[in-house]
Design a protein around this motif. Structure first.
Motif, PDB file in Angstrom:
ATOM      1  N   MET A 248     -61.611  29.538  -6.882  1.00  0.00           N
ATOM      2  CA  MET A 248     -62.757  29.404  -6.196  1.00  0.00           C
ATOM      3  C   MET A 248     -63.101  30.572  -5.335  1.00  0.00           C
ATOM      4  SD  MET A 248     -63.916  26.260  -6.698  1.00  0.00           S
ATOM      5  CE  MET A 248     -63.755  26.791  -8.549  1.00  0.00           C
ATOM      6  N   CYS A 249     -62.102  31.330  -4.945  1.00  0.00           N
ATOM      7  CA  CYS A 249     -62.532  32.415  -4.119  1.00  0.00           C
ATOM      8  C   CYS A 249     -62.923  33.743  -5.145  1.00  0.00           C
ATOM      9  CB  CYS A 249     -61.153  32.602  -3.212  1.00  0.00           C
ATOM     10  SG  CYS A 249     -60.937  31.609  -2.085  1.00  0.00           S
ATOM     11  N   LEU A 250     -62.692  33.522  -6.184  1.00  0.00           N
ATOM     12  CA  LEU A 250     -63.178  34.694  -7.077  1.00  0.00           C
ATOM     13  C   LEU A 250     -62.202  35.858  -6.813  1.00  0.00           C
ATOM     14  CD1 LEU A 250     -67.211  34.460  -6.793  1.00  0.00           C
ATOM     15  CD2 LEU A 250     -65.773  33.370  -8.391  1.00  0.00           C
TER      16      LEU A 250
ATOM     17  N   PRO B  84     -62.971  18.081 -18.680  1.00  0.00           N
ATOM     18  CA  PRO B  84     -64.361  18.541 -19.357  1.00  0.00           C
ATOM     19  C   PRO B  84     -65.317  17.566 -19.616  1.00  0.00           C
ATOM     20  CG  PRO B  84     -62.472  19.363 -20.409  1.00  0.00           C
ATOM     21  CD  PRO B  84     -61.886  18.180 -19.336  1.00  0.00           C
ATOM     22  N   ILE B  85     -64.747  16.277 -19.620  1.00  0.00           N
ATOM     23  CA  ILE B  85     -65.853  14.976 -19.892  1.00  0.00           C
ATOM     24  C   ILE B  85     -66.556  14.872 -18.581  1.00  0.00           C
ATOM     25  CG2 ILE B  85     -66.076  12.843 -20.486  1.00  0.00           C
ATOM     26  CD1 ILE B  85     -63.650  13.077 -22.352  1.00  0.00           C
ATOM     27  N   THR B  86     -65.881  14.776 -17.537  1.00  0.00           N
ATOM     28  CA  THR B  86     -66.332  14.380 -16.496  1.00  0.00           C
ATOM     29  C   THR B  86     -67.299  15.512 -15.658  1.00  0.00           C
ATOM     30  OG1 THR B  86     -64.528  15.187 -15.253  1.00  0.00           O
ATOM     31  CG2 THR B  86     -64.819  12.737 -15.450  1.00  0.00           C
ATOM     32  N   GLU B  87     -67.088  16.664 -16.022  1.00  0.00           N
ATOM     33  CA  GLU B  87     -67.697  17.772 -15.530  1.00  0.00           C
ATOM     34  C   GLU B  87     -69.401  17.668 -16.308  1.00  0.00           C
ATOM     35  OE1 GLU B  87     -65.861  21.377 -16.374  1.00  0.00           O
ATOM     36  OE2 GLU B  87     -64.772  21.315 -14.517  1.00  0.00           O
ATOM     37  N   SER B  88     -69.262  17.557 -17.570  1.00  0.00           N
ATOM     38  CA  SER B  88     -70.498  17.280 -18.299  1.00  0.00           C
ATOM     39  C   SER B  88     -71.201  15.994 -17.946  1.00  0.00           C
ATOM     40  CB  SER B  88     -70.140  17.342 -19.879  1.00  0.00           C
ATOM     41  OG  SER B  88     -69.376  16.365 -20.347  1.00  0.00           O
ATOM     42  N   PHE B  89     -70.509  15.127 -17.627  1.00  0.00           N
ATOM     43  CA  PHE B  89     -71.042  13.819 -17.246  1.00  0.00           C
ATOM     44  C   PHE B  89     -71.955  13.704 -15.695  1.00  0.00           C
ATOM     45  CE2 PHE B  89     -70.969   9.431 -15.038  1.00  0.00           C
ATOM     46  CZ  PHE B  89     -71.599   8.838 -16.192  1.00  0.00           C
ATOM     47  N   LEU B  90     -71.017  14.590 -14.926  1.00  0.00           N
ATOM     48  CA  LEU B  90     -71.573  14.382 -13.433  1.00  0.00           C
ATOM     49  C   LEU B  90     -72.636  15.633 -13.264  1.00  0.00           C
ATOM     50  CD1 LEU B  90     -68.113  14.566 -11.363  1.00  0.00           C
ATOM     51  CD2 LEU B  90     -70.196  12.497 -11.445  1.00  0.00           C
TER      52      LEU B  90
ATOM     53  N   ASP C 197     -68.346  22.444  -6.387  1.00  0.00           N
ATOM     54  CA  ASP C 197     -68.092  21.135  -5.722  1.00  0.00           C
ATOM     55  C   ASP C 197     -67.561  20.251  -6.930  1.00  0.00           C
ATOM     56  OD1 ASP C 197     -68.691  22.228  -3.317  1.00  0.00           O
ATOM     57  OD2 ASP C 197     -70.528  20.932  -3.034  1.00  0.00           O
ATOM     58  N   ILE C 198     -68.334  20.347  -7.923  1.00  0.00           N
ATOM     59  CA  ILE C 198     -68.054  19.369  -9.066  1.00  0.00           C
ATOM     60  C   ILE C 198     -66.368  19.916  -9.783  1.00  0.00           C
ATOM     61  CG2 ILE C 198     -68.416  18.913 -11.510  1.00  0.00           C
ATOM     62  CD1 ILE C 198     -71.242  19.189 -11.102  1.00  0.00           C
ATOM     63  N   ALA C 199     -66.075  21.083  -9.602  1.00  0.00           N
ATOM     64  CA  ALA C 199     -64.758  21.477  -9.971  1.00  0.00           C
ATOM     65  C   ALA C 199     -63.829  21.178  -8.990  1.00  0.00           C
ATOM     66  CB  ALA C 199     -64.708  23.036 -10.155  1.00  0.00           C
ATOM     67  N   PHE C 200     -63.965  20.984  -7.755  1.00  0.00           N
ATOM     68  CA  PHE C 200     -62.965  20.476  -6.707  1.00  0.00           C
ATOM     69  C   PHE C 200     -62.962  18.879  -6.829  1.00  0.00           C
ATOM     70  CE2 PHE C 200     -62.223  18.812  -2.452  1.00  0.00           C
ATOM     71  CZ  PHE C 200     -60.987  19.456  -2.308  1.00  0.00           C
ATOM     72  N   PHE C 201     -63.996  18.351  -7.104  1.00  0.00           N
ATOM     73  CA  PHE C 201     -63.933  16.774  -7.282  1.00  0.00           C
ATOM     74  C   PHE C 201     -63.071  16.500  -8.527  1.00  0.00           C
ATOM     75  CE2 PHE C 201     -65.680  13.001  -9.326  1.00  0.00           C
ATOM     76  CZ  PHE C 201     -65.415  12.149  -8.286  1.00  0.00           C
ATOM     77  N   ASN C 202     -63.145  17.206  -9.605  1.00  0.00           N
ATOM     78  CA  ASN C 202     -62.402  16.988 -10.761  1.00  0.00           C
ATOM     79  C   ASN C 202     -60.973  17.142 -10.499  1.00  0.00           C
ATOM     80  OD1 ASN C 202     -64.342  15.698 -12.419  1.00  0.00           O
ATOM     81  ND2 ASN C 202     -65.012  17.690 -13.100  1.00  0.00           N
ATOM     82  N   TYR C 203     -60.620  18.279  -9.909  1.00  0.00           N
ATOM     83  CA  TYR C 203     -59.318  18.949  -9.490  1.00  0.00           C
ATOM     84  C   TYR C 203     -58.769  17.912  -8.886  1.00  0.00           C
ATOM     85  CZ  TYR C 203     -55.409  21.839  -7.988  1.00  0.00           C
ATOM     86  OH  TYR C 203     -54.372  22.245  -7.619  1.00  0.00           O
TER      87      TYR C 203
END
Length: 270
Positions: free
Chosen positions: A42-44, A208-214, A224-230
């Protein structure tokens, strides 16, 4: 929980509690390594591959380790009910380290092979070239994702069969037993709980499924999507799994009560 195990030595005389304590240590390492990796991405933050691979190896192996421990705990309940007087030596509390070492070896060898079969890019120096510490940047060979998927499917299939087998065997044993039906019934519910814990662990594969769905439904940035899934599918299940098991067990629940009661008395003396 680990403090309770450290201060109550009688837990070390029971194979089930030893396996549970090992699962707590393993999940602690898994959460620690995954949180570090997530924050670095997240902080690259970039650094050489030689430092990235051990973190990925620890995170992957501890992730697979938890599911193997759940299967071992189900087998331990099966052995305790089916062979109460002739328990195999490896399942006794003084020999349970054999099972633990076998679990650790199996969960470590698959990620080790996975990261070893990749092709090294000649343009990348593993000692100096900085990379973002994500599996997608380390897995340069197309066979690595296939090996990872096959390993995950194999692990979860075997563990699901083990849990289902132990549940059916304990269920059949319960119907035949005239005495000590309470212990057999508790063992049956414990195995069911391990199945539920395994399902919680499998939520990580829905990322991966929720990322493509959201992505098309919300206007969130990818971070934000990555943080929500994590948070929802990796952190929360790993936190709930040992917590549910710990508070379900009567002995552990009593120790929790005494520990928190002592803390409250120290903070608010009567």
């Amino acid at each position: 929980m680990l403090r309770i195990f450290a201060t109550n030595r009688h837990f070390l005389d029971n194979s089930r509690y030893i396996l549970f304590a090992y699962m707590l240590i393993n999940d602690t390492l898994q959460l620690l390594s995954s949180v570090i990796l997530f924050l670095l991405v997240m902080c690259l933050v970039t650094f050489p591959t030689v430092y990235c691979v051990p973190l990925l190896l620890l995170s992957t192996s501890t992730f697979m380790d938890t599911t193997l421990i759940l299967a071992a705990m189900s087998l331990e309940r099966y052995v305790a009910i089916i062979y109460p007087l002739q328990r195999p030596a490896a399942w006794r509390s003084d020999r349970i380290w054999i099972i633990i070492l076998s679990i650790w070896f199996l969960s470590f060898i698959f990620p080790m092979i996975e990261y070893s079969i990749g092709e090294i890019d000649p343009a990348v120096d593993i000692l100096s070239t900085p990379v973002l510490c994500k599996p997608i940047y380390i897995m340069s060979s197309p066979i690595q994702p296939l090996f990872q998927a096959a390993g995950n499917i194999l692990f979860f299939a075997v563990e699901s069969v083990v849990i289902l087998f132990t549940y059916i065997q304990i269920l059949l044993k319960t119907r035949k037993m005239r005495q000590d039906k309470v212990s057999a019934s508790k063992a049956k519910h414990t195995v069911l709980l391990h199945g539920f814990q395994l399902l919680l662990c499998m939520l990580a594969f829905t990322v991966p499924i929720t990322e493509s769905f959201l992505a098309p439904l919300v206007s969130w940035p990818p971070e934000d999507i990555a943080f929500f899934n994590y948070f929802c599918f990796i952190l929360i299940p790993r936190f709930l799994s040992p917590l549910i098991y710990g508070f379900r067990d009567q002995t552990l629940r009593n120790c929790f009560g005494r520990t928190f009661l002592c803390c409250s008395n120290k903070a608010n003396p009567v």
